[in-house]
Design a protein around this motif. Structure first.
Motif, PDB file in Angstrom:
ATOM      1  N   PRO A 162      40.204  38.390  45.866  1.00 14.56           N
ATOM      2  CA  PRO A 162      39.185  39.234  45.766  1.00 14.56           C
ATOM      3  C   PRO A 162      39.233  39.331  44.009  1.00 14.56           C
ATOM      4  N   ASN A 163      39.958  38.345  42.640  1.00 17.23           N
ATOM      5  CA  ASN A 163      39.445  38.317  41.433  1.00 17.23           C
ATOM      6  C   ASN A 163      38.292  37.476  41.652  1.00 17.23           C
ATOM      7  N   GLN A 164      39.047  36.600  42.466  1.00 13.23           N
ATOM      8  CA  GLN A 164      37.774  34.708  42.706  1.00 13.23           C
ATOM      9  C   GLN A 164      36.311  35.046  43.090  1.00 13.23           C
ATOM     10  N   ILE A 165      36.514  36.344  43.935  1.00 11.19           N
ATOM     11  CA  ILE A 165      35.411  36.940  44.625  1.00 11.19           C
ATOM     12  C   ILE A 165      34.759  37.818  43.798  1.00 11.19           C
ATOM     13  N   ALA A 166      35.543  38.158  42.575  1.00 11.92           N
ATOM     14  CA  ALA A 166      34.214  39.470  41.536  1.00 11.92           C
ATOM     15  C   ALA A 166      33.911  38.291  40.764  1.00 11.92           C
ATOM     16  N   GLU A 167      34.504  36.647  40.696  1.00  7.95           N
ATOM     17  CA  GLU A 167      34.150  35.855  39.333  1.00  7.95           C
ATOM     18  C   GLU A 167      32.259  34.675  40.254  1.00  7.95           C
ATOM     19  N   ILE A 168      32.899  35.117  41.903  1.00 10.75           N
ATOM     20  CA  ILE A 168      31.900  34.327  42.219  1.00 10.75           C
ATOM     21  C   ILE A 168      30.152  34.804  42.257  1.00 10.75           C
ATOM     22  N   ARG A 169      30.571  36.553  42.673  1.00 12.53           N
ATOM     23  CA  ARG A 169      29.853  37.759  42.635  1.00 12.53           C
ATOM     24  C   ARG A 169      29.198  37.897  41.759  1.00 12.53           C
TER      25      ARG A 169
END
Length: 308
Positions: A166-173
């Motif tokens: 989830p943290n990586q997804i938020a960063e990529i988003r």
């Protein structure tokens, strides 16, 4: 730079992976491209990037056609495929140098651009590592950096957040939204909440055909659930259900599972049942404690349009 897809068809033997689809992506727009597995998303993206050829139809980027000007099209697109082809025995910097040379960038621009991409994609802490030593999230960042290294006007991202936490997804988003301020972005994903949070517009494809096109709000308005009302009424259940069903604006009434004395009302197209429901409660001395329009989620819309 805009993307124009015209009557695109791709056949594999008798099967049509993409079936006569047409759409346009405007400059500076982030387009979400959705569909179940095997719907034709990746095939469409591969055609746009000149990775494969269509059976019929075509694609153009501001007049550059994939048939007549494939080299010009490729040079203007950054592409991140679903399974990013990274050389794990190379360092990040060496891999980005190779990517820049493959894009025929002038030598004097390569190192300044690599430094810029390392900064933009948040690769600074890992820049001297071999790609094989990186986490999945950092590998995705490297993939984005290679897609952006030649400063393309269009970015095509196929499942850019697959396998990320989830943290990586938020960063990529966040990174994609920032990129989308200057470039045309087209991305596919199975994470519908991420698409809803990131994209300006959504296309849904099913069995090779486009079945929906619009913003999340526009798709909600067209969905079955867009004309539903969730109400909580204290009264004799049988009387309440019968009374609601007799209203001129009501198409159907069902008990809702959201709580006690809850009803889900399907309102007839282009009508609003709220005033009639309120009057009915006043006339029968029923206690109306909730009346809320029920919006379809993107997941509801997706399932409605792609279910067998």
């Amino acid at each position: 730079m805009s993307i124009t897809v015209s009557n695109l068809t791709k056949k594999y033997g008798p099967q049509k992976a993409v079936d006569d689809i047409s759409f346009k992506v405007k400059t500076g727009e982030i387009l979400g491209f959705l569909g179940p597995n095997g719907a034709g998303k990746s095939t469409t993206m591969k055609i746009i990037t000149c990775f494969i050829s269509p059976t019929e139809g075509g694609v153009s980027l501001n007049g550059y056609n994939i048939h007549n000007n494939p080299r010009a099209v490729r040079s203007r697109i950054g592409y991140l495929p679903e399974n990013t082809p990274l050389y794990t025995d190379m360092t990040i910097v060496d891999y980005l140098k190779l990517s820049a040379r493959l894009q025929e960038m002038p030598q004097y621009r390569i190192m300044p651009r690599i430094r810029e991409m390392i900064d933009v994609c948040g690769l600074g802490p890992e820049k001297h590592k071999f790609i094989g030593e990186l986490s999945k999230g950092y590998r995705q960042r490297v993939g984005l950096a290679q897609a952006l290294i030649h400063d393309p006007e269009v970015l095509i991202l196929d499942e850019p957040t697959t396998g990320l936490d989830p943290n990586q997804i938020a960063e990529i988003r966040s990174l994609i939204k920032e990129i989308g301020k200057e470039k045309t972005v087209m991305l596919s994903s199975h994470i519908l909440k991420e698409v809803e949070a990131t994209c300006d517009r959504i296309l849904i494809i099913n069995k090779g055909k486009l079945v929906a096109d619009g913003s999340t709000q526009e798709l909600r308005q067209r969905a079955k659930g867009a004309n539903q009302l969730l109400v909580q009424i204290r009264g004799a259940n049988g009387e309440v259900g019968e009374g609601l069903l007799k209203l001129s604006s009501v198409a159907a009434v069902n008990k809702a599972e959201d709580g006690e004395n809850m009803w889900l009302i399907d309102t007839k197209p282009d009508l609003d049942s709220r005033e009639e429901v309120f009057r009915l409660c006043v006339e029968n001395d029923w206690i109306l404690t909730q009346m809320t329009p029920k919006e379809s989620s993107l997941e509801d819309i997706f399932r409605e349009l792609t279910e067998e």
